[in-house]
Design an enzyme around this catalytic site. Structure first.
Site, PDB file in Angstrom:
ATOM      1  N   CYS A  45      18.542 -12.172  23.981  1.00 30.04           N
ATOM      2  CA  CYS A  45      17.381 -12.120  24.881  1.00 30.04           C
ATOM      3  C   CYS A  45      17.752 -11.519  26.243  1.00 30.04           C
ATOM      4  O   CYS A  45      16.892 -11.060  26.989  1.00 30.04           O
ATOM      5  CB  CYS A  45      16.799 -13.515  25.085  1.00 30.04           C
ATOM      6  SG  CYS A  45      16.478 -14.349  23.528  1.00 30.04           S
ATOM      7  N   ASP A 283      14.570 -15.859  12.274  1.00 26.23           N
ATOM      8  CA  ASP A 283      13.658 -14.706  12.209  1.00 26.23           C
ATOM      9  C   ASP A 283      13.430 -14.204  10.784  1.00 26.23           C
ATOM     10  O   ASP A 283      12.475 -13.470  10.547  1.00 26.23           O
ATOM     11  CB  ASP A 283      14.246 -13.533  13.011  1.00 26.23           C
ATOM     12  CG  ASP A 283      14.166 -13.741  14.510  1.00 26.23           C
ATOM     13  OD1 ASP A 283      13.684 -14.809  14.927  1.00 26.23           O
ATOM     14  OD2 ASP A 283      14.591 -12.832  15.253  1.00 26.23           O
TER      15      ASP A 283
HETATM   16  P1  FAD Z   1      19.773 -13.301  15.053  1.00 31.01           P
HETATM   17  O1  FAD Z   1      19.917 -14.031  16.313  1.00 31.01           O
HETATM   18  O2  FAD Z   1      19.301 -11.957  15.014  1.00 31.01           O
HETATM   19  O3  FAD Z   1      21.124 -13.466  14.275  1.00 31.01           O
HETATM   20  C1  FAD Z   1      21.309 -12.940  12.982  1.00 31.01           C
HETATM   21  C2  FAD Z   1      22.740 -12.486  12.843  1.00 31.01           C
HETATM   22  O4  FAD Z   1      23.029 -12.428  11.483  1.00 31.01           O
HETATM   23  C3  FAD Z   1      22.975 -11.099  13.378  1.00 31.01           C
HETATM   24  O5  FAD Z   1      23.942 -11.105  14.397  1.00 31.01           O
HETATM   25  C4  FAD Z   1      23.449 -10.307  12.181  1.00 31.01           C
HETATM   26  O6  FAD Z   1      24.484  -9.408  12.492  1.00 31.01           O
HETATM   27  C5  FAD Z   1      23.940 -11.377  11.255  1.00 31.01           C
HETATM   28  N1  FAD Z   1      23.882 -11.008   9.835  1.00 31.01           N
HETATM   29  C6  FAD Z   1      22.817 -10.505   9.180  1.00 31.01           C
HETATM   30  N2  FAD Z   1      23.129 -10.318   7.870  1.00 31.01           N
HETATM   31  C7  FAD Z   1      24.416 -10.685   7.722  1.00 31.01           C
HETATM   32  C8  FAD Z   1      25.302 -10.703   6.627  1.00 31.01           C
HETATM   33  N3  FAD Z   1      24.931 -10.315   5.427  1.00 31.01           N
HETATM   34  N4  FAD Z   1      26.540 -11.135   6.836  1.00 31.01           N
HETATM   35  C9  FAD Z   1      26.943 -11.548   8.052  1.00 31.01           C
HETATM   36  N5  FAD Z   1      26.158 -11.554   9.137  1.00 31.01           N
HETATM   37  C10 FAD Z   1      24.910 -11.137   8.964  1.00 31.01           C
HETATM   38  N6  FAD Z   1      13.201 -14.483  21.692  1.00 31.01           N
HETATM   39  C11 FAD Z   1      12.598 -15.278  22.606  1.00 31.01           C
HETATM   40  O7  FAD Z   1      12.113 -16.349  22.243  1.00 31.01           O
HETATM   41  N7  FAD Z   1      12.543 -14.900  23.917  1.00 31.01           N
HETATM   42  C12 FAD Z   1      13.090 -13.753  24.365  1.00 31.01           C
HETATM   43  O8  FAD Z   1      13.035 -13.466  25.564  1.00 31.01           O
HETATM   44  C13 FAD Z   1      13.710 -12.892  23.422  1.00 31.01           C
HETATM   45  N8  FAD Z   1      14.233 -11.718  23.826  1.00 31.01           N
HETATM   46  C14 FAD Z   1      14.850 -10.917  22.892  1.00 31.01           C
HETATM   47  C15 FAD Z   1      15.390  -9.713  23.308  1.00 31.01           C
HETATM   48  C16 FAD Z   1      16.008  -8.892  22.393  1.00 31.01           C
HETATM   49  C17 FAD Z   1      16.570  -7.587  22.844  1.00 31.01           C
HETATM   50  C18 FAD Z   1      16.131  -9.287  21.034  1.00 31.01           C
HETATM   51  C19 FAD Z   1      16.835  -8.421  20.038  1.00 31.01           C
HETATM   52  C20 FAD Z   1      15.590 -10.488  20.615  1.00 31.01           C
HETATM   53  C21 FAD Z   1      14.941 -11.308  21.542  1.00 31.01           C
HETATM   54  N9  FAD Z   1      14.366 -12.511  21.144  1.00 31.01           N
HETATM   55  C22 FAD Z   1      13.745 -13.307  22.069  1.00 31.01           C
HETATM   56  C23 FAD Z   1      14.368 -12.932  19.732  1.00 31.01           C
HETATM   57  C24 FAD Z   1      15.482 -13.889  19.443  1.00 31.01           C
HETATM   58  O9  FAD Z   1      16.662 -13.358  19.911  1.00 31.01           O
HETATM   59  C25 FAD Z   1      15.519 -14.148  17.958  1.00 31.01           C
HETATM   60  O10 FAD Z   1      14.316 -14.756  17.607  1.00 31.01           O
HETATM   61  C26 FAD Z   1      16.650 -15.037  17.544  1.00 31.01           C
HETATM   62  O11 FAD Z   1      17.877 -14.539  17.954  1.00 31.01           O
HETATM   63  C27 FAD Z   1      16.635 -15.220  16.021  1.00 31.01           C
HETATM   64  O12 FAD Z   1      17.749 -15.908  15.582  1.00 31.01           O
HETATM   65  P2  FAD Z   1      18.323 -15.654  14.115  1.00 31.01           P
HETATM   66  O13 FAD Z   1      19.512 -16.511  13.983  1.00 31.01           O
HETATM   67  O14 FAD Z   1      17.250 -15.777  13.141  1.00 31.01           O
HETATM   68  O15 FAD Z   1      18.742 -14.137  14.099  1.00 31.01           O
END
Ligand code: FAD
Length: 809
Positions: A45, A283
């Site tokens: 974020c 996500d």
């Molecule tokens: P992520 O945090 O995306 O983590 C998933 C990880 O899994 C990644 O690092 C990826 O490399 C890894 N991965 C995927 N497949 C594999 C595999 N096969 N093997 C090993 N590793 C793998 N949300 C808010 O609420 N407020 C904000 O202000 C906000 N700002 C944001 C700004 C940006 C630029 C971005 C990109 C996102 C933002 N978000 C924000 C969204 C928030 O970051 C996500 O909702 C959150 O990080 C989701 O968490 P997650 O664990 O589902 O996925």
């Protein structure tokens, strides 16, 4: 406690959180976390703010380092290691490490938190190295490196990441065009709220191309062309692609876990996938929406972190420690100075879900308006009809937006109603709020609607009703009406409406409109109780409707003529800070008079009234207010010079103003000049008619010696010698009052009376001294200031009959 092996895929919000909670719940287990990127637990974020230099230290993006996971949590962390496949039969995953070597890891429970990746449409040129995405630290490193040489950038996508990137690129001095396929940015907002976001972007120099789906990107040497349906944006150094996200869920799909049409992983209330040994969060999943019950995917960090905790509970104890209600989509984003928040359903999604709904909109200061620094806040709620159950809300403003979204979010989670909104008790002191919070106000407004005390319509419904024969009655004051209105409206100020009942049709629907909806409600109460059956009130009033109309103007100018030659047009600045009304408007007019059509003026002012004055002034004078922002009390308006309007949408608006100055009190004369200058600045011809005691204001300094009769001498001795000698109408304190007043005016940077006179003169205000009064008081023309005409009541009546503003002071 167990000897189990928990394997976690993904090491950021969901994955890292789940691994840490698993350890806290199960000290004996082996926990292995795989992350295909080089970092775990980083602040995605914060990435846009690192690009913009707000976060300067790259290390600050690394929230928890792998060593901490190992040393403190005893979690085996493998970065640069991708999980390639899942063997559900054997309960193993195949992984490929940094060195390319593959290995197999068994699991008792597998947690998938692979997140969502930026959507990349299959368009020509999309794989150019200068077309960048923002998901992780390597991505932002590339963005920062490219920004160093960039002058012009295109951001594709007006969601929150796109807007944050547009802001941070702009802050670094890069000219940004934001391209969006939809007609608006920030689709969680309804259009009438998104227009405020557009205004903020434009006022900060971001060029908006709405309803413009990207077609292709073409490289020419060092530069790119970004091709849109109606325009090619040339000489681009970099493109940020932020069109939206798609779940990074190929592992789940390949393993034949249940996913929806878009590939989001489907889970039960324990976050278990269709395989009970595999859990999924964040996500990449779709979870039943608390509103519709159908699976809903929301890419936000708050839900991902909460799911992580509850999923770990479910793995270790069999169920989450707290039942997860689903995601309400509470979000807030910074768009330059503006904060933009939303939660739950908007009017569009309620309509799509076939829910009978109503909306209420209002605009209020974010805290007591008498306490310095208050700024405008606009809020909208969507509620179910007839139950009053809240469905969602949207807020835009400068301070306290997140607080309002949080209140709405809590109420939504507890099936709150508009009545709950009306009665919730907020912390109040003038610097923070008003005795009635904007959300209380919305609760009152919607409760009136549900109780049949009002019938709310939004600007679109109002337009439709008018098309079908309804009469639009603007119940603001005549002055407000003359400063701008909706074409076709008739004006009956709400306080006078009882006297005009016979002129209003009882056989046609009546749509009432005031500035924000309050006076429309009051007028509606009068009409309903006087036998008018079909009466509606435009929620959000003129402020909302006008903002939508302004957006149309801005879009016509910005993209209606894609080939419009803008070169050669200048942008000038004007600092009107510290000047009080009408100082900023007067300075604005003087500066605008020196510009060519198409030139822009960026005005900075601190007088809070300037925010609304400048809108009206632009509308009256045929100039375009391209954007207006406020930052800590500093209002910045960008105005594009237009052709002077021959006939504006409100015919009355260019009529004249006449002011009779009868008094020789200092404060009253001051008020007369303030009004005269304000009216002159808005383009009205102004005549000031000085009669009886008011003639003193026009006497020369030093006094001219003239021959007078006895009575003339008597009056001459009794009257103030000139405008510097005037007394206050009250609190004169033997002449101390005016001195105190003048010193206050100086401190507050309000122009002195003599300066106001000169300004009025420069603005072609006519000063007419009443012949009859001069005769009675023995005052001659020689005694009066240069530029003053002498005229009789006929002159006055002639001028007054041309005007629509007539004041007696
Ligand atoms: P992520 O945090 O995306 O983590 C998933 C990880 O899994 C990644 O690092 C990826 O490399 C890894 N991965 C995927 N497949 C594999 C595999 N096969 N093997 C090993 N590793 C793998 N949300 C808010 O609420 N407020 C904000 O202000 C906000 N700002 C944001 C700004 C940006 C630029 C971005 C990109 C996102 C933002 N978000 C924000 C969204 C928030 O970051 C996500 O909702 C959150 O990080 C989701 O968490 P997650 O664990 O589902 O996925």
């Amino acid at each position: 406690m167990s000897n189990k092996t928990y394997v976690v895929v993904g090491g950021v919000a969901g994955g890292a959180g789940a691994a840490a909670r698993l350890r806290r719940l199960d000290e004996e287990a082996r926990i292995v976390l795989y992350e295909k990127g080089p970092y775990v637990s980083f602040a995605n974020c914060g990435l846009p703010y690192y690009a913009g230099g707000v976060i300067q230290d790259r290390e600050r993006l690394l929230v928890t380092k792998p060593e901490t996971f190992t040393d403190v949590f005893d979690i085996e962390v493998h970065t640069d290691t991708e999980v390639m496949s899942i063997d559900r039969e054997k309960k193993t995953v195949k992984v490929r490490g940094k060195d390319g070597k593959e290995s197999v890891q068994t699991y008792d429970a597998l947690v998938l938190s692979p997140g969502a990746k930026p959507f990349v449409p299959p368009l020509p040129g999309i794989d150019d190295p200068a077309v960048l995405q923002v998901r992780n630290i390597p991505d932002i490193d590339k963005v920062v490196a490219t920004m160093k040489k960039a002058k012009k950038a295109v951001v594709v996508g007006g969601g929150f990441i796109g807007l944050e990137m547009a802001e941070n690129l702009t802050e670094k001095g890069i000219a940004v065009t934001l391209v969006e396929a939809a007609p608006q940015c920030m689709t969680p907002l309804d259009y009438d709220m998104a227009v405020f976001v557009h205004q903020s972007l434009r006022s900060h120099g971001v060029e908006l191309r709405l309803s413009s789906p990207l077609q292709k990107i073409v490289r020419h040497g060092e530069k790119l062309d970004v091709v849109l349906p109606d325009k090619t944006i040339t000489d681009i150094d970099m493109v940020i692609l932020s069109i939206g996200v798609t779940p990074d869920s190929h592992l789940a799909k390949d393993a034949k876990l249940d996913v929806d049409k878009k590939g989001y992983i489907l889970v039960n209330e324990n976050f278990q996938t269709s395989d009970p040994s595999i859990w999924a969060i964040g996500d990449a999943i779709a979870y039943p929406s608390p509103f519709t019950g159908t699976p809903w995917a929301v890419a936000l960090a708050g839900p991902a972190n909460k799911m992580a905790r509850l999923c770990a509970d479910a793995i270790v104890t069999g169920k989450p420690s707290i039942a997860y209600p689903g995601t309400y989509g509470a979000s807030v984003a910074k768009v330059f100075d503006l904060a933009v928040g939303s939660v739950g359903m908007n009017a569009r999604s309620a309509g799509k879900a076939d829910i009978a709904y109503g909306v209420a909109v209002t605009h209020t200061p974010d805290h007591a308006s008498y306490y310095p620094g208050s700024t405008q806040m606009t809020a909208k709620i969507v509620y179910e009809k007839p139950s009053g159950k809240l469905l969602g809300g949207q807020v835009v403003g400068y301070h306290g937006v997140d607080k309002r979204i949080d209140v709405l979010s809590v109420l939504l989670a507890h099936n709150g109603t508009v009545q709950d909104l009306a009665s919730f008790e907020q912390a109040y002191a003038p610097p923070y709020n008003s005795a009635k919070d904007i959300l209380n106000m919305l609760g009152f407004i919607a409760s009136n609607d549900l109780a049949g005390l009002d019938h709310l319509v939004d600007y679109q419904q109002a337009e439709e009703m008018i098309k079908n024969g309804a009469v639009l009655v603007d119940v603001r004051t005549k002055m407000e009406f003359s400063l701008g209105s909706i074409p076709g409206a008739v004006n009956y100020p709400h306080a006078e409406i009882r006297g005009h009942l016979d002129e209003l049709p009882k056989d046609k629907p009546i749509v009432l409109m005031c500035a924000i909806g309050l006076r429309g409600h009051i007028a509606g109460r009068i009409l309903r109780q006087r036998g008018f059956k079909d009466v509606s009130n435009v929620t959000g009033g003129y402020k909302s409707w006008h903002a939508v109309l302004q957006e149309k103007d801005a879009r016509t100018l910005h993209q209606g003529d894609a080939n419009m030659e803008e070169k050669g047009n200048e942008t000038l600045t004007l600092d009107a800070c510290g000047l009080q009304c009408p100082g900023p408007i007067v300075s604005l007019k003087q500066k605008m008079d020196t510009l060519e059509v198409g030139d822009r003026l960026v005005v900075k002012a601190t007088d809070p009234g300037f925010r609304s004055d400048v809108r009206s002034w632009c509308q009256m004078t045929g100039n375009t207010l391209e954007g207006i922002t406020e930052d800590n009390g500093m209002i910045t308006a960008t105005i594009k010079k237009g052709e002077r309007k021959e006939a504006c949408s409100v015919p009355a608006c260019m009529k004249a103003a006449t002011i009779i100055v009868f008094s020789n009190d200092f404060d009253k004369a001051l008020a007369a000049f303030v009004l005269a200058n304000g009216a002159a600045a808005s383009g009205k011809p102004v005549t000031m008619f000085f009669t009886f005691w008011g003639l003193s204001v026009l006497r020369k300094r030093p006094a001219k010696k003239v021959k007078k009769d006895f009575m003339g001498k008597m009056f001459g001795a009794m009257l103030p010698k000139n405008m510097d000698d005037l007394s206050l109408s009250s609190m004169n304190f033997c002449g101390m009052g005016p001195k105190m007043m003048k010193s206050r005016m100086k401190k507050k940077q309000v122009s002195q009376l003599r300066t106001m006179f000169e300004t009025a003169k420069a603005n072609n205000v006519r000063f007419i001294a009443c012949q009859m009064s001069m005769d009675i008081m023995g005052i001659t023309k020689d005694e009066l200031l240069d530029g003053v005409e002498v005229g009789g009541v006929g002159t006055y009546m002639g001028e007054a009959s041309k005007g629509d503003v007539n004041l007696f002071i």
